[in-house]
Design a protein around this motif. Structure first.
Motif, PDB file in Angstrom:
ATOM      1  N   SER A   1       0.831  -1.202   0.000  1.00  0.00           N
ATOM      2  CA  SER A   1       0.000   0.000   0.000  1.00  0.00           C
ATOM      3  C   SER A   1       0.867   1.255   0.000  1.00  0.00           C
ATOM      4  O   SER A   1       0.551   2.248  -0.660  1.00  0.00           O
ATOM      5  N   THR A   2       1.985   1.193   0.730  1.00  0.00           N
ATOM      6  CA  THR A   2       2.907   2.333   0.754  1.00  0.00           C
ATOM      7  C   THR A   2       3.421   2.591  -0.662  1.00  0.00           C
ATOM      8  O   THR A   2       3.528   3.736  -1.097  1.00  0.00           O
ATOM      9  N   LEU A   3       3.718   1.508  -1.397  1.00  0.00           N
ATOM     10  CA  LEU A   3       4.204   1.653  -2.771  1.00  0.00           C
ATOM     11  C   LEU A   3       3.109   2.233  -3.672  1.00  0.00           C
ATOM     12  O   LEU A   3       3.372   3.139  -4.467  1.00  0.00           O
ATOM     13  N   LEU A   4       1.890   1.736  -3.520  1.00  0.00           N
ATOM     14  CA  LEU A   4       0.787   2.278  -4.337  1.00  0.00           C
ATOM     15  C   LEU A   4       0.643   3.775  -4.066  1.00  0.00           C
ATOM     16  O   LEU A   4       0.519   4.579  -4.991  1.00  0.00           O
TER      17      LEU A   4
ATOM     18  N   ARG B   1       2.894   5.841  -2.966  1.00  0.00           N
ATOM     19  CA  ARG B   1       4.059   6.554  -3.500  1.00  0.00           C
ATOM     20  C   ARG B   1       3.940   6.723  -5.023  1.00  0.00           C
ATOM     21  O   ARG B   1       4.185   7.784  -5.558  1.00  0.00           O
ATOM     22  N   LEU B   2       3.516   5.670  -5.706  1.00  0.00           N
ATOM     23  CA  LEU B   2       3.451   5.710  -7.172  1.00  0.00           C
ATOM     24  C   LEU B   2       2.319   6.591  -7.673  1.00  0.00           C
ATOM     25  O   LEU B   2       2.416   7.213  -8.721  1.00  0.00           O
ATOM     26  N   THR B   3       1.215   6.604  -6.947  1.00  0.00           N
ATOM     27  CA  THR B   3       0.024   7.246  -7.486  1.00  0.00           C
ATOM     28  C   THR B   3      -0.483   8.394  -6.615  1.00  0.00           C
ATOM     29  O   THR B   3      -1.590   8.878  -6.814  1.00  0.00           O
ATOM     30  N   ALA B   4       0.362   8.819  -5.650  1.00  0.00           N
ATOM     31  CA  ALA B   4      -0.015   9.906  -4.746  1.00  0.00           C
ATOM     32  C   ALA B   4      -1.406   9.681  -4.167  1.00  0.00           C
ATOM     33  O   ALA B   4      -2.250  10.566  -4.176  1.00  0.00           O
ATOM     34  N   SER B   5      -1.652   8.472  -3.676  1.00  0.00           N
ATOM     35  CA  SER B   5      -2.943   8.159  -3.052  1.00  0.00           C
ATOM     36  C   SER B   5      -2.781   8.091  -1.539  1.00  0.00           C
ATOM     37  O   SER B   5      -1.691   8.277  -1.018  1.00  0.00           O
TER      38      SER B   5
ATOM     39  N   ARG C   1      -5.562   2.574  -8.814  1.00  0.00           N
ATOM     40  CA  ARG C   1      -5.278   3.996  -9.040  1.00  0.00           C
ATOM     41  C   ARG C   1      -4.407   4.130 -10.293  1.00  0.00           C
ATOM     42  O   ARG C   1      -3.659   3.230 -10.625  1.00  0.00           O
ATOM     43  N   SER C   2      -4.483   5.298 -10.939  1.00  0.00           N
ATOM     44  CA  SER C   2      -3.696   5.447 -12.167  1.00  0.00           C
ATOM     45  C   SER C   2      -2.411   6.226 -11.921  1.00  0.00           C
ATOM     46  O   SER C   2      -2.270   6.923 -10.921  1.00  0.00           O
ATOM     47  N   CYS C   3      -1.510   6.087 -12.878  1.00  0.00           N
ATOM     48  CA  CYS C   3      -0.193   6.726 -12.763  1.00  0.00           C
ATOM     49  C   CYS C   3       0.337   6.920 -14.182  1.00  0.00           C
ATOM     50  O   CYS C   3       0.008   6.157 -15.079  1.00  0.00           O
TER      51      CYS C   3
END
Ligand SMILES: Nc1nc2c(ncn2[C@@H]2O[C@H](COP(=O)(O)OP(=O)(O)OP(=O)(O)O)[C@@H](O)[C@H]2O)c(=O)[nH]1
Ligand SMILES: [Mg+2]
Length: 424
Positions: free
Chosen positions: A228-231, A233-237, A254-256
């Motif tokens: 979740s931390t990676l998600l 970080r990648l998608t500013a969620s 989420r999109s990126c």
């Protein structure tokens, strides 16, 4: 019976923890080591985290080496009797065993210790029940709980264990058992129907996503690896990230935008664990449908965990069991900021390996570049003119490939792009 309800420790995500709080239930953790002692100890440390996640506290750990678990009492009878003294010494409320127990083992241990006896499966099911938020997730967990209960309703004169207090108490007799079985079967049939309906809705949403051609990347890995931390970080969620096991149960997408202006979708998925209760495999299967239909897997590994190699094996084994391994895999060694000594990290089964810290953001560009390169792999260069009547094609190229150039000419739109073979 509207819900399978709670079976073990009082689980509460918002539980304000104060270790001296007299209301926090204290447990003695018990394991039988049939292989090496250290693995059993490591497994107990994970069990302690599960107890913590469920809102309880582990006060003492007991490991006994045996050729196999005792049929009657899980640990040996003598060891089971020693537990009584430990319970008094630590003022414990009960014991938690590191395997799924049989009804006989639960009944005997309950009688010997005169306290609550919880097994690994009940604990995980309870955490799932508390952390699941979508309608489908909740139904899946209830189904798993019911199946667990059905398998623990004993026949032939054996008393019903104290498990599943909602259904019956001790010694209900065969008649009560039969009506319990019928009630469970009925409820399972209702749940199956509801789940089938929900599955159809999800399939429709997924088909829409597939039609758009935007690549979907599933973030998978052992529980607490940092998915979740990676998600985020990648998608500013702002998906919940927590130092708890199974913080995420329901998939989030989420999109990126990747370098080269390519849009992708990332899906955060439920974490894996060793000794996963088999009643939960179906629930996992449905949550991981998102991974099954993805274009790529990011396998997140907590490289700072001494048990990371075992965790990787569990993830690969589970993915294989769920038929999800037919796509490129990038293994992401995470938490590199917390890795103190030099460790040789590798994964020969992966298409690429990247070392990152989702927390500090270290090496994110490298990860995105690897994702882009793998998505580009096998794509074909095209340079052609598309009729204005087929202008919708531009959007598909943008989603599924990489649009390099578009030029509006009298006869149509000249496009230069990399696209997947099927689109070309
Ligand atoms: N030091 C360090 N901690 C991290 C890093 N990434 C995640 N964490 C921490 O690890 C814990 C778990 O992170 P999550 O992102 O919730 O892990 P998850 O894989 O989604 O876990 P579940 O959903 O419970 O399976 C949190 O306390 C995070 O702050 C990292 O790169 N470095
Ligand atoms: Mg998570």
């Amino acid at each position: 019976m509207s819900s399978a309800g709670r079976m073990g420790i009082t689980v509460g995500r918002k539980c304000q923890k104060n270790m001296n709080d007299p209301f926090i239930e204290k447990y003695i953790l018990v394991a039988v080591a049939t292989g090496d002692y250290e693995s059993a100890e490591a497994s107990l440390s994970e069990l302690a985290m599960l107890v913590d996640t469920a809102g309880g506290k582990a006060v003492c750990k007991v490991v006994q080496s045996l050729d196999s678990a005792n049929n009657a009492t899980y640990v040996g009878k003598g060891k089971a009797e020693e537990l009584v003294g430990l319970m008094e010494e630590f003022e414990a409320d009960g014991i938690v065993c590191d395997d799924e127990l049989t009804p006989v083992q639960i009944r005997n241990l309950t009688e010997i210790t005169d306290s609550k006896v919880i097994d690994r499966t009940i604990l995980i099911l309870d955490i799932f029940a508390a952390h699941s938020h979508t309608a489908e997730g909740k139904l899946q967990v209830e189904m798993a709980q019911l199946k667990y209960r059905a398998s623990h309703l004993t026949g032939a004169g054996l008393a019903l264990s104290r498990l599943g207090g909602g259904i019956g108490t001790r010694g209900p007799g065969e008649k009560k058992l039969e009506s319990d079985r019928r009630a469970i079967r009925k409820r399972i049939a209702v749940l199956s129907g509801e789940l089938t309906k929900l599955k159809k809705n999800r399939e429709t949403a997924r088909k829409q996503r597939m039609r758009s051609g935007i690549p979907v990347i599933a973030i998978t890995g052992y529980t607490n690896a940092g998915k979740s931390t990676l998600l985020n970080r990648l998608t500013a969620s702002d998906v919940l990230e927590e130092d708890k096991l199974f913080a995420t149960l329901d998939p989030t997408t989420r999109s990126c935008i990747l370098p080269g202006n390519r849009k992708v979708l990332f899906t955060d998925t439920v974490g894996f664990i060793h000794k996963l209760p088999h009643h939960l495999i179906d629930a996992f299967r449905s949550t991981l449908e998102e991974a099954r239909f993805s274009d790529m897997i990011l396998h997140v590994v907590d490289a700072s965990d001494p048990e990371y190699e075992l965790h990787m094996k569990v993830v690969y084994d589970t993915l294989k069991e769920l038929d999800v391994l037919d796509k490129p895999v990038i293994t992401v060694f995470n938490k590199m900021d917390a890795v103190c000594e030099e460790v040789f990290l590798r994964d020969q089964a992966a298409d690429a390996v990247v070392k990152i810290s989702a927390k500090t953001g270290e090496n994110m560009e490298e990860l995105l570049k690897n994702i882009r390169d793998i998505l580009m792999d096998g794509q074909i260069y095209i340079n052609r003119v598309i009729n204005y009547s087929e202008a919708g094609m531009i959007e598909r190229i943008r989603n599924a490939g990489q649009l390099l150039k578009e030029e509006y000419l009298p006869e149509g739109i000249r496009v230069e792009a990399y696209v997947p073979a099927e689109l070309a």
